[in-house]
Design a protein around this motif. Structure first.
Motif, PDB file in Angstrom:
ATOM      1  N   ALA A  19      34.266  40.379  38.195  1.00  0.00           N
ATOM      2  CA  ALA A  19      33.304  40.800  39.230  1.00  0.00           C
ATOM      3  C   ALA A  19      31.896  40.337  38.855  1.00  0.00           C
ATOM      4  O   ALA A  19      31.154  39.830  39.705  1.00  0.00           O
ATOM      5  N   ASN A  20      31.521  40.474  37.571  1.00  0.00           N
ATOM      6  CA  ASN A  20      30.185  40.018  37.133  1.00  0.00           C
ATOM      7  C   ASN A  20      29.966  38.540  37.439  1.00  0.00           C
ATOM      8  O   ASN A  20      28.918  38.147  37.941  1.00  0.00           O
ATOM      9  N   LYS A  21      30.992  37.733  37.109  1.00  0.00           N
ATOM     10  CA  LYS A  21      30.863  36.279  37.342  1.00  0.00           C
ATOM     11  C   LYS A  21      30.706  35.995  38.831  1.00  0.00           C
ATOM     12  O   LYS A  21      29.909  35.152  39.239  1.00  0.00           O
ATOM     13  N   LEU A  22      31.489  36.702  39.653  1.00  0.00           N
ATOM     14  CA  LEU A  22      31.422  36.452  41.099  1.00  0.00           C
ATOM     15  C   LEU A  22      30.066  36.885  41.648  1.00  0.00           C
ATOM     16  O   LEU A  22      29.486  36.217  42.511  1.00  0.00           O
ATOM     17  N   ILE A  23      29.551  38.008  41.116  1.00  0.00           N
ATOM     18  CA  ILE A  23      28.226  38.488  41.553  1.00  0.00           C
ATOM     19  C   ILE A  23      27.158  37.454  41.174  1.00  0.00           C
ATOM     20  O   ILE A  23      26.299  37.103  41.986  1.00  0.00           O
ATOM     21  N   GLN A  24      27.249  36.933  39.925  1.00  0.00           N
ATOM     22  CA  GLN A  24      26.271  35.915  39.480  1.00  0.00           C
ATOM     23  C   GLN A  24      26.282  34.703  40.400  1.00  0.00           C
ATOM     24  O   GLN A  24      25.261  34.091  40.674  1.00  0.00           O
ATOM     25  N   ARG A  25      27.478  34.370  40.898  1.00  0.00           N
ATOM     26  CA  ARG A  25      27.612  33.196  41.773  1.00  0.00           C
ATOM     27  C   ARG A  25      27.276  33.511  43.230  1.00  0.00           C
ATOM     28  O   ARG A  25      27.426  32.668  44.103  1.00  0.00           O
ATOM     29  N   LYS A  26      26.925  34.764  43.483  1.00  0.00           N
ATOM     30  CA  LYS A  26      26.594  35.226  44.843  1.00  0.00           C
ATOM     31  C   LYS A  26      27.757  35.048  45.819  1.00  0.00           C
ATOM     32  O   LYS A  26      27.574  34.695  46.987  1.00  0.00           O
ATOM     33  N   GLU A  27      28.965  35.262  45.312  1.00  0.00           N
ATOM     34  CA  GLU A  27      30.139  35.215  46.183  1.00  0.00           C
ATOM     35  C   GLU A  27      30.245  36.540  46.939  1.00  0.00           C
ATOM     36  O   GLU A  27      29.724  37.565  46.483  1.00  0.00           O
ATOM     37  N   LYS A  28      30.961  36.505  48.054  1.00  0.00           N
ATOM     38  CA  LYS A  28      31.157  37.726  48.846  1.00  0.00           C
ATOM     39  C   LYS A  28      32.369  38.488  48.275  1.00  0.00           C
ATOM     40  O   LYS A  28      33.446  37.896  48.125  1.00  0.00           O
ATOM     41  N   ILE A  29      32.146  39.775  47.950  1.00  0.00           N
ATOM     42  CA  ILE A  29      33.202  40.528  47.230  1.00  0.00           C
ATOM     43  C   ILE A  29      33.496  41.864  47.911  1.00  0.00           C
ATOM     44  O   ILE A  29      32.576  42.563  48.336  1.00  0.00           O
ATOM     45  N   VAL A  30      34.777  42.213  47.937  1.00  0.00           N
ATOM     46  CA  VAL A  30      35.173  43.588  48.246  1.00  0.00           C
ATOM     47  C   VAL A  30      35.878  44.093  46.988  1.00  0.00           C
ATOM     48  O   VAL A  30      36.900  43.525  46.572  1.00  0.00           O
ATOM     49  N   ALA A  31      35.298  45.105  46.344  1.00  0.00           N
ATOM     50  CA  ALA A  31      35.886  45.619  45.098  1.00  0.00           C
ATOM     51  C   ALA A  31      36.530  46.978  45.377  1.00  0.00           C
ATOM     52  O   ALA A  31      35.946  47.829  46.037  1.00  0.00           O
ATOM     53  N   ILE A  32      37.739  47.147  44.862  1.00  0.00           N
ATOM     54  CA  ILE A  32      38.509  48.369  45.116  1.00  0.00           C
ATOM     55  C   ILE A  32      38.790  49.055  43.779  1.00  0.00           C
ATOM     56  O   ILE A  32      39.296  48.423  42.857  1.00  0.00           O
TER      57      ILE A  32
END
Ligand SMILES: NC(=O)c1ccc[n+]([C@@H]2O[C@H](COP(=O)([O-])OP(=O)(O)OC[C@H]3O[C@@H](n4cnc5c(N)ncnc54)[C@H](OP(=O)(O)O)[C@@H]3O)[C@@H](O)[C@H]2O)c1
Length: 231
Positions: free
Chosen positions: A18-31
């Motif tokens: 999740a950290n890596k995806l956030i750094q890349r500014k990707e769109k995320i739905v975390a459950i």
């Protein structure tokens, strides 16, 4: 644009992915049933980037209310959905015959098998057929190798892998990637070391992995996984 859906981001590998995806500014739905402070902060500051869905994956009521919130609206403006089945539990670690209550058995099967099955079924049901779907299943060597004391973990990891193999045959727009991350220094390894020889005869070997610094760092593993799934 891709949408990343990921389970179990409060610690270990899921937190680092999740950290890596956030750094890349990707769109995320975390459950998950817990989120880190930084995930909560980012979801407040940039709600268009990360959406947090509270759910104890072992709890039927939580799962049902999650399904109600899990709608096709998430897929607007998205051409690929990447679902990362990461949440997992190893315990109870016991030999068959030592399990003494059904609830702890159900907890393992629910988190490792039932919940991802239900969520992936919902995803396939509501995602338009034109969208590409990639399912990243964080698997384990234990899905294909019997380990004494891990009958629940081995069988639930094997079951979700087979479920996904069937799905892959059924649908052309769905790609499945099973990733065995290797032995990582996370809370799961702590639980393994907290077991005992009677329940888990390989305990000394796993203690040695820790003592000899042989456990992989979840940050490094997450980096490799994100690079692999982003391309
Ligand atoms: N560590 C290893 O050596 C290793 C090796 C092979 C495969 N794996 C796989 O890697 C994945 C990640 O594990 P990890 O090593 O990073 O362990 P971890 O730090 O214990 O992370 C497990 C994640 O699953 C979540 N989870 C557990 N029960 C849940 C529930 N009832 N509802 C919602 N979320 C729940 C945890 O959230 P909570 O904080 O709420 O519990 C946590 O976010 C797992 O699928 C595991 O099987 C790990």
């Amino acid at each position: 644009m891709k949408l990343f859906m990921i389970t179990g981001v409060s610690s270990g590998l899921g937190e680092q992915i999740a950290n890596k995806l956030i750094q890349r500014k990707e769109k995320i739905v975390a459950i998950g049933r817990k989120f880190t402070k930084s995930q909560l902060d980012v979801s407040q500051i940039s709600p268009e980037l990360i959406h947090l869905l509270n759910c104890d994956l072992a709890n039927d009521n939580d799962l049902n209310s999650l399904l109600d919130k899990f709608t096709g609206d998430y897929f607007n403006d998205v051409n690929e959905i990447v679902f990362i089945n990461n949440a997992g539990v190893i315990g109870p670690i016991k030999k068959v015959g030592q399990y003494d209550d059904a609830d702890s058995i159900k907890n393992n099967i629910n988190v490792n098998y039932f919940a991802p099955l239900i969520l992936i079924n919902q995803l396939v049901r509501i995602a338009p057929i034109t969208k590409k779907i990639k399912i990243i299943n964080i698997s384990s060597g234990a899905a294909t190798k019997a380990v004494e004391g891990w009958s629940l973990y081995c069988s639930s990891k094997a079951a979700i892998m087979m479920f996904l193999s069937v799905l892959e045959k059924e649908r052309d727009n769905i790609e499945i990637l099973n990733i065995d991350p290797g032995v990582m220094d996370t809370k799961m390894q702590q639980s393994i070391r907290n077991s005992n020889f009677n329940e888990f005869p390989l305990i000394d070997q796993f203690q040695k992995y820790k003592d000899d610094d042989q456990l992989k760092d979840a940050v490094t593993v997450a980096d490799e996984i994100v690079k692999r799934i982003i391309k």
